[in-house]
Design an enzyme around this catalytic site. Structure first.
Site, short mmCIF file in Angstrom:
data_model
loop_
_atom_site.label_atom_id
_atom_site.label_comp_id
_atom_site.label_asym_id
_atom_site.label_seq_id
_atom_site.Cartn_x
_atom_site.Cartn_y
_atom_site.Cartn_z
N HIS A 277 2.68 32.81 -56.87
CA HIS A 277 1.29 32.44 -56.63
C HIS A 277 0.87 32.94 -55.27
CE1 HIS A 277 -2.39 30.06 -56.37
NE2 HIS A 277 -2.33 30.06 -57.69
N GLU A 335 0.78 28.69 -65.33
CA GLU A 335 0.77 29.34 -66.63
C GLU A 335 2.05 29.10 -67.44
OE1 GLU A 335 -1.98 29.89 -67.26
OE2 GLU A 335 -3.01 31.50 -66.21
N1 ACO Z 1 8.32 38.11 -60.71
C1 ACO Z 1 8.96 39.04 -59.94
N2 ACO Z 1 8.56 39.38 -58.71
C2 ACO Z 1 7.49 38.75 -58.22
C3 ACO Z 1 6.79 37.78 -58.95
C4 ACO Z 1 7.24 37.46 -60.24
N3 ACO Z 1 6.64 36.55 -61.00
N4 ACO Z 1 5.74 37.32 -58.22
C5 ACO Z 1 5.79 38.00 -57.06
N5 ACO Z 1 6.82 38.87 -57.06
C6 ACO Z 1 7.20 39.78 -56.02
C7 ACO Z 1 6.33 41.02 -56.10
O1 ACO Z 1 6.93 42.01 -56.91
C8 ACO Z 1 6.21 41.43 -54.67
O2 ACO Z 1 7.29 42.22 -54.32
P1 ACO Z 1 7.07 43.52 -53.37
O3 ACO Z 1 6.57 42.95 -52.06
O4 ACO Z 1 8.42 44.14 -53.31
O5 ACO Z 1 6.06 44.36 -54.05
C9 ACO Z 1 6.30 40.12 -53.90
O6 ACO Z 1 6.94 39.18 -54.77
C10 ACO Z 1 4.94 39.58 -53.53
O7 ACO Z 1 4.12 39.72 -54.67
P2 ACO Z 1 2.55 39.83 -54.57
O8 ACO Z 1 2.03 40.56 -55.74
O9 ACO Z 1 2.13 40.28 -53.22
O10 ACO Z 1 2.15 38.36 -54.69
P3 ACO Z 1 0.70 37.88 -54.88
O11 ACO Z 1 0.59 36.67 -54.08
O12 ACO Z 1 -0.32 38.92 -54.67
O13 ACO Z 1 0.70 37.66 -56.45
C11 ACO Z 1 0.90 36.79 -58.59
C12 ACO Z 1 0.72 36.49 -57.09
C13 ACO Z 1 -0.05 37.92 -59.03
C14 ACO Z 1 0.57 35.55 -59.36
C15 ACO Z 1 2.35 37.24 -58.84
O14 ACO Z 1 3.23 36.24 -58.40
C16 ACO Z 1 2.62 37.59 -60.30
O15 ACO Z 1 2.32 38.69 -60.73
N6 ACO Z 1 3.18 36.62 -61.10
C17 ACO Z 1 3.45 36.85 -62.50
C18 ACO Z 1 2.18 36.72 -63.32
C19 ACO Z 1 1.67 35.28 -63.40
O16 ACO Z 1 2.42 34.34 -63.58
N7 ACO Z 1 0.32 35.14 -63.30
C20 ACO Z 1 -0.37 33.83 -63.31
C21 ACO Z 1 -0.77 33.40 -61.93
S1 ACO Z 1 -1.40 31.76 -61.88
C22 ACO Z 1 -3.05 31.86 -62.08
O17 ACO Z 1 -3.71 32.69 -61.57
C23 ACO Z 1 -3.78 30.91 -62.97
#
Ligand code: ACO
Length: 398
Positions: A277, A335
């Site tokens: 998140h 989610e």
């Molecule tokens: N699985 C694997 N790696 C992850 C995950 C995950 N679920 N979430 C974050 N990371 C990693 C990213 O790959 C990234 O690595 P990097 O720096 O080497 O590229 C690092 O952690 C930071 O990720 P960001 O994308 O910068 O995190 P951000 O805060 O922008 O994204 C997000 C949050 C989009 C929710 C992300 O965690 C994700 O894609 N999760 C999976 C999809 C999901 O569950 N979505 C629902 C969100 S809840 C809602 O909005 C209602």
């Protein structure tokens, strides 16, 4: 409306260290709105809705009370609530033009979020002189009341079945389940859905709410702001994740396979759906509420295999993510258990995001109304990183 807001706008700008530095990818940490609607405490994992802790809102309230609270910033008295509830229920009948539009969308094979975005605009003003929908408040009521009938009618039409008329005697959540299946749901099921709707109704300046506020800041009508927000909600980084969460659980199949499948997903560079998140650095408090609600629902049913699997997957995923991204603190988000709860209610995966929208529309409209008061156009700047000093070569010379 824009003019009225302009006179009242605040000129104060909150200057965060990121903002001072200039470009802030994803606007992370930037405070771009003030709201009385909800507060997301990312470090502590707390969510406050209009002053109330999420846990009280989720378990104590009806969805109609939550909508009233967001709109008015107070709880309704009993007579007032009865009147409000029947006023909303009376607006479940869709405008005459909406059903034919949904039939065409079903023939085209649109996905339910695309159909919802299209139909949402049909709940806005239909040209000059449409006095019934002239105000934001009237459009807000029509949108909140109209979302469940739109989603249910489209779902049935796409499956070649006729839509079912709404039942004004049922609550918002129960009526949605009724319009999907044609059967009055048992009270425990209706309540489980209501807990879900209460839980996801508002969440600070998330991407879809931001989209709605940006659109509203141009002076566009509320239905336009809401249909844009639906587009933002659709993506898997936001409200589109619970379908893929279920697919991930189905791929894993049994608890013993969890580590192997999750590990290989991470090795392929894929994200584990339902984890991570932008704001929370601990388990999303909504995941906590929905995990309890899903467990109550599924433990009352004949089969708890999916619940057992989800618990094992959650534990393993959090461990693997801690190894994969040390120090990043990637925890379970809303989610993950949404998928479980909605699946337990017999709602199909394609309807997970539209069901989220059925709740979140109440947050969107309340934010749009706040934005009208603020009145300031969202217009950030971009930093140009493109080519410099090019000279145009006419087509014939290329
Ligand atoms: N699985 C694997 N790696 C992850 C995950 C995950 N679920 N979430 C974050 N990371 C990693 C990213 O790959 C990234 O690595 P990097 O720096 O080497 O590229 C690092 O952690 C930071 O990720 P960001 O994308 O910068 O995190 P951000 O805060 O922008 O994204 C997000 C949050 C989009 C929710 C992300 O965690 C994700 O894609 N999760 C999976 C999809 C999901 O569950 N979505 C629902 C969100 S809840 C809602 O909005 C209602």
């Amino acid at each position: 409306m824009l003019e009225r807001g302009r006179a009242r706008r605040s000129t104060e700008v909150s200057v965060t260290p990121e903002l001072k530095a200039g470009y802030v990818p994803g606007l992370a940490g930037v405070v771009a709105a003030r709201t009385r609607l909800s507060h997301v405490g990312g470090e502590a994992g707390r969510l406050i809705i209009a002053g109330f802790p999420l846990e009280e809102i989720a378990y104590e309230a009806t969805f109609e009370e939550v909508v009233f609270l967001l709109r008015t910033d107070r709880l309704p008295g009993r007579a007032e609530f009865a009147e409000w509830r029947s006023r909303l229920a009376a607006q479940r009948a869709l405008p005459a033009a909406t059903l034919p539009a949904l039939r065409s969308a079903a023939t085209l094979g649109l996905d339910p979020m695309a159909a919802l975005a299209m139909a949402a605009t049909s709940l806005g003003p239909r040209g000059a002189g449409d006095e019934a929908l002239e105000t934001d408040a009237a459009q807000a009521d029509a949108l909140i009341a109209g979302f469940p009938p739109i989603v249910a009618a489209f779902w049935r039409l796409r499956a070649g079945r006729e839509p079912i008329s709404p039942r004004p005697d049922l609550g918002h959540a129960a009526n949605y389940l009724y319009m999907l299946s044609g059967e009055i749901p048992d009270p425990a099921q209706a309540r489980a859905l209501e807990v879900y709707l209460n839980t996801v109704v508002d969440h600070g300046l998330n991407a879809s709410t931001f989209a709605a506020r940006v659109i509203a800041s141009t002076g566009a009508d509320l239905a336009a702001a809401v249909s844009g927000a639906i587009g933002a909600l659709k993506g898997p980084a936001h409200g589109g994740a619970p379908g893929p969460v279920l697919a991930m659980l189905q791929e894993i199949g049994t608890p013993e396979r969890a580590r192997r499948v999750l590990q290989s997903r991470l090795e392929r560079g894929e994200r584990l759906m339902g984890f991570g998140h932008r704001v929370y650095r601990v388990r999303d408090p909504r995941a906590e509420v929905l995990a309890t609600a899903a467990a109550d629902l599924l433990q009352a049913g004949p089969d708890t295999a999916l619940l057992d699997l989800a618990r094992e997957v959650e534990k393993t995923a959090v461990e693997l993510l801690a190894e994969h991204k040390p120090g990043r603190r990637i925890e379970t988000n809303v989610e993950f258990y949404t998928a479980l709860l909605l699946q337990g209610l017999g709602i199909e995966a394609e309807l997970f995001s539209p069901t989220f929208a059925i709740s979140r529309v109440a947050g969107w409209v309340a934010h749009v109304m706040e934005q009208r008061e603020e009145g300031r156009l969202f217009r950030p700047r971009s930093e140009y990183v493109g080519a410099q000093g090019r000279r145009w070569v006419p087509l014939a010379e290329r």
